[in-house]
Scaffold this motif. Structure first.
Motif, PDB file in Angstrom:
ATOM      1  N   GLU B  54       0.837  -1.213   0.000  1.00 51.45           N
ATOM      2  CA  GLU B  54       0.000   0.000   0.000  1.00 51.45           C
ATOM      3  C   GLU B  54       0.866   1.254   0.000  1.00 51.45           C
ATOM      4  OE1 GLU B  54      -3.420   0.722   0.335  1.00 51.45           O
ATOM      5  OE2 GLU B  54      -3.946  -1.372  -0.089  1.00 51.45           O
ATOM      6  N   SER B  55       1.693   1.401   1.056  1.00 50.62           N
ATOM      7  CA  SER B  55       2.401   2.669   1.255  1.00 50.62           C
ATOM      8  C   SER B  55       3.696   2.764   0.462  1.00 50.62           C
ATOM      9  CB  SER B  55       2.725   2.846   2.744  1.00 50.62           C
ATOM     10  OG  SER B  55       3.715   1.908   3.123  1.00 50.62           O
ATOM     11  N   GLN B  99       5.307  -2.364  -4.403  1.00 49.14           N
ATOM     12  CA  GLN B  99       4.085  -1.617  -4.104  1.00 49.14           C
ATOM     13  C   GLN B  99       3.083  -1.888  -5.228  1.00 49.14           C
ATOM     14  OE1 GLN B  99       4.520   2.651  -3.975  1.00 49.14           O
ATOM     15  NE2 GLN B  99       2.598   2.929  -2.858  1.00 49.14           N
ATOM     16  N   GLU B 101      -0.612  -1.222  -7.413  1.00 52.99           N
ATOM     17  CA  GLU B 101      -1.547  -0.151  -7.770  1.00 52.99           C
ATOM     18  C   GLU B 101      -2.885  -0.424  -7.087  1.00 52.99           C
ATOM     19  OE1 GLU B 101      -2.562  -0.085 -11.897  1.00 52.99           O
ATOM     20  OE2 GLU B 101      -3.258  -2.135 -11.908  1.00 52.99           O
ATOM     21  N   ASN B 102      -3.682   0.618  -6.945  1.00 52.03           N
ATOM     22  CA  ASN B 102      -4.999   0.458  -6.333  1.00 52.03           C
ATOM     23  C   ASN B 102      -5.990   1.247  -7.170  1.00 52.03           C
ATOM     24  OD1 ASN B 102      -7.342   0.686  -4.773  1.00 52.03           O
ATOM     25  ND2 ASN B 102      -6.190   0.570  -2.851  1.00 52.03           N
ATOM     26  N   LYS B 103      -6.825   0.516  -7.904  1.00 55.22           N
ATOM     27  CA  LYS B 103      -7.730   1.193  -8.836  1.00 55.22           C
ATOM     28  C   LYS B 103      -8.796   1.987  -8.104  1.00 55.22           C
ATOM     29  CE  LYS B 103      -6.925  -1.374 -12.991  1.00 55.22           C
ATOM     30  NZ  LYS B 103      -6.946  -2.755 -13.461  1.00 55.22           N
ATOM     31  N   THR B 105      -8.451   3.694  -5.101  1.00 60.23           N
ATOM     32  CA  THR B 105      -7.946   4.988  -4.639  1.00 60.23           C
ATOM     33  C   THR B 105      -7.241   5.744  -5.764  1.00 60.23           C
ATOM     34  OG1 THR B 105      -5.836   4.047  -3.982  1.00 60.23           O
ATOM     35  CG2 THR B 105      -7.559   4.089  -2.308  1.00 60.23           C
ATOM     36  N   ARG B 107      -4.293   4.973  -6.907  1.00 55.24           N
ATOM     37  CA  ARG B 107      -2.839   4.919  -6.765  1.00 55.24           C
ATOM     38  C   ARG B 107      -2.255   4.081  -7.903  1.00 55.24           C
ATOM     39  NH1 ARG B 107      -2.240   2.211  -2.140  1.00 55.24           N
ATOM     40  NH2 ARG B 107      -1.862   0.264  -3.224  1.00 55.24           N
ATOM     41  N   GLU B 108      -1.228   4.643  -8.549  1.00 56.92           N
ATOM     42  CA  GLU B 108      -0.607   3.910  -9.638  1.00 56.92           C
ATOM     43  C   GLU B 108       0.611   3.147  -9.141  1.00 56.92           C
ATOM     44  OE1 GLU B 108       0.155   6.572 -12.876  1.00 56.92           O
ATOM     45  OE2 GLU B 108      -1.931   7.279 -12.868  1.00 56.92           O
ATOM     46  N   PRO B 110       4.364   2.162  -8.838  1.00 54.49           N
ATOM     47  CA  PRO B 110       5.525   3.057  -8.982  1.00 54.49           C
ATOM     48  C   PRO B 110       6.325   2.748 -10.249  1.00 54.49           C
ATOM     49  CG  PRO B 110       5.936   1.415  -7.275  1.00 54.49           C
ATOM     50  CD  PRO B 110       4.515   1.227  -7.713  1.00 54.49           C
TER      51      PRO B 110
END
Lengths: 411, 110, 88
Positions: B54-55, B99, B101-103, B105, B107-108, B110
């Motif tokens: 996640e982070s 890490q 991705e989270n579709k 939120t 977040r792509e 890295p």
């Protein structure tokens, strides 16, 4: 599909308890299978060594290889690198689910050992921060130093024993400091408790460490307070600075550990304002103590007792190492945190219990009594003792077992 | 030989281990046959084994005995494994845990 | 103690997250787990369940006396779907 395997006795854990059980059972002619998740057999024996009171060294790796040698029997199968993820009771014993498939067994012995209690603080997820056991495994099993220079957090039996092992291996240590004073640290953050611990170890006096504890005890008896005689820069034990008036407040680093922030504490463990200072290290080993790793006993349906003297939640069992569930036995640290020598004696006892329950042990009663005696003897003379209340706590477990058995008989 | 390897331990002797090569994030490295991935990497000073899913925070070996799952890495042909338990073999291709991705939120990766 | 200390490493749950959950009604370890995901990560609580129980016991001494204790459920070790399906 993987073929289902069948065995008479399945032992989960190839540490001191599991290996000792196997080597004491093979003469029964039983088909015995030992599983362990680690790639090499021996469990925590692999990384342990300590100095005995006569000055000789007890080297766990040697003990492990002797035990492994004894398991080389046609009826014993030792399989490492195998994870057990579940189990269930069946009419004829137990079915165990593992990464090499299902194994059906008549008798099941859980010898899964212990896991470490963490010491959470600011920065403890940075690479380079590890449990003290990890530092031990890297150094003594894989023979790679955890880093160029490190610090040990936690003044307790495990932390002290492993600090010495690291020093012997030539690992550079900035010192041993108190656990951070937060609500997770309990007594570990208190300098007076740390000294009490040293005093409780001092009667064993097999090494420089224990002698130091003894001299501290003398000073305590003279009524002097820790803060008046214990120097801020600590005292050296085996060339490791033991910093009983110092705590750690955070771990720093961008990508991985670069330094720690240390601070002085007063006699109740509170940080003295303005005493913070940075110490350069590239690894931090956290010693929070051990708790019995009993998840498989929980999945099996065992009931548990909470006994802090034994390290936490213990699956209910009797002195013969039997749980109330049929054909399920426990041995080693899963029954309470103690040293490897006790675990070996418990493994032998569990083996005899299984042999006796199977009707294969001649003079079973005497043999079991003899093995129970051996556990008592080993416990009494153990160099490394984890908690002074172990004997009383164990008695409570056995009493609870007996009273529950009586209840189930009368109901 | 890496400076972190212990060669002359006063009490513990280990048998000879064959030198083999493996890769980490595409870089070719030498290790000792049978030692776990995490030990082989640490001998080269490599501590970052994974980025939090996640982070993205850096993670490394924490418990060394398969309990904590912090050292998850990807091994070609095997998928996700624990670097503390998995022995290296000749030619093994290891990639750090990444890490994700989270579709939801947005977040792509890295 | 700083509230930014991570308690559950797997799910990056901080002391502050536990506090928030407690003040919005989670008063046992199990409720804290459901609310914050602490102990629900890849290690299945092997690292932090002691910490969560300890923290809860401090907050609410009644919570640690056997009420809704955290359970253990199989699989207690990671396995692949292939292994579950019985493949080599």
């Amino acid at each position: 599909m993987m073929e289902k395997q069948y065995t008479d006795v399945l032992i989960i854990g190839a540490g001191p308890a599991g290996l000792a059980a196997a080597t004491n059972l093979f003469e029964s002619g039983f088909k015995i299978t030992i599983l362990d998740e680690f790639p090499h057999p021996g469990g925590r024996l692999l990384g342990q060594f300590h100095e005995e009171s006569d000055g000789s060294w007890w080297i766990g790796r040697q003990v492990a290889s002797e035990l492994v040698e004894m398991t080389k029997q046609p009826n014993i199968s030792l399989q490492c690198g195998v994870s057990v993820y579940g189990l269930k009771q069946i009419s004829e014993g137990w079915e165990v689910l593992s990464s090499v498939g299902t194994i059906e067994t008549k008798y099941l012995l859980l010898a899964t050992g212990a896991a470490e209690i963490p010491v959470p603080l600011e920065g403890w997820t940075l690479p380079g921060v590890m449990s003290i056991g990890a530092a031990q495994v890297l150094t003594n099993v894989h023979m790679v130093k955890p880093g160029d220079r490190g610090i040990i957090v936690g003044v307790n039996v495990l932390g002290l024993a492993i600090s010495r092992e690291l020093a012997v291996a030539g690992v550079d240590l900035a010192g041993i400091v108190l656990s951070p004073n937060n609500l997770f640290s309990g007594e570990n953050a208190n300098p007076v408790e740390a000294i009490n611990l040293l005093m409780s170890l001092s009667h064993l006096a097999p090494s420089a460490w224990m002698r130091l504890g003894g001299s501290l005890a003398q000073k305590m008896k003279m009524g002097k307070w820790v803060s008046t005689f214990f120097p801020r820069q600590g005292m050296n034990v085996w060339d490791i600075p033991l910093l009983l008036k110092t705590t750690i407040s955070s771990i720093q680093g961008k990508k991985s550990v670069e330094s720690v922030v240390l601070a002085d504490v007063n006699s109740s463990g509170q940080i003295i304002a303005g005493s913070e200072r940075e110490e350069k290290v590239d690894f931090v080993a956290l010693a929070g103590g051990l708790y019995p790793l009993a998840e498989l006993a929980a999945v099996a349906g065992c009931s548990f007792l909470y006994l802090p003297e034994l390290g936490g939640n213990i699956p209910l069992h009797n002195e013969q190492m039997k749980t109330p569930l049929s054909n399920l036995y426990v041995a080693g640290n899963i029954t309470g945190v103690e040293g490897a020598q006790v675990a070996m004696a418990q493994g032998k006892l569990a083996a005899r219990s299984i042999g006796n329950d199977a009707g294969l042990l001649k003079n079973g009663r005497e043999k079991i009594a003899e093995a129970m005696d051996e556990v008592h003897q080993v416990r009494k003379t153990a160099t490394i003792q984890f908690h002074p209340g172990i004997i009383a706590a164990r008695k409570r477990v056995y009493e609870m077992y007996d009273s529950l058995q009586k209840e189930s008989l009368t109901s | 030989m890496s400076k972190l390897r212990i060669v002359n331990h006063p009490l513990i002797k280990k048998g000879e281990q064959k030198r083999i090569s493996f890769t980490f994030n595409g870089e070719s490295l030498e290790g000792l046959e049978g030692e776990p991935i995490a030990a082989a990497l640490l001998a080269h000073g490599i501590r970052i084994l994974r980025r939090h899913e996640e982070s993205g925070s850096n993670r490394g070996l924490y418990c060394a005995i398969g309990h904590c799952m912090e050292c998850r890495v990807d091994v070609q042909g095997k998928g996700q494994v624990r670097a503390c338990l998995t022995p290296i073999v000749e030619g093994m291709e290891v990639v750090e845990g990444k890490q994700l991705e989270n579709k939801i939120t947005g977040r792509e990766a890295p | 103690m700083s509230n930014s200390i991570i308690v559950c490493r797997c799910e990056e749950v901080t002391v502050e997250n536990l506090e928030d959950a407690y003040h919005t009604g989670a008063i046992t370890s199990r409720q804290i787990k459901m609310k914050t995901r602490a102990t629900m990560g890849a290690c299945q609580g092997r690292v932090c369940r002691n910490l969560v129980d300890l923290w809860m016991g401090n907050k609410n001494p009644l919570a640690s006396k056997g009420v809704e204790q955290l359970s253990y459920r199989p699989p207690v070790r990671p396995i692949t779907f292939g292994e579950l399906a019985g493949e080599e």
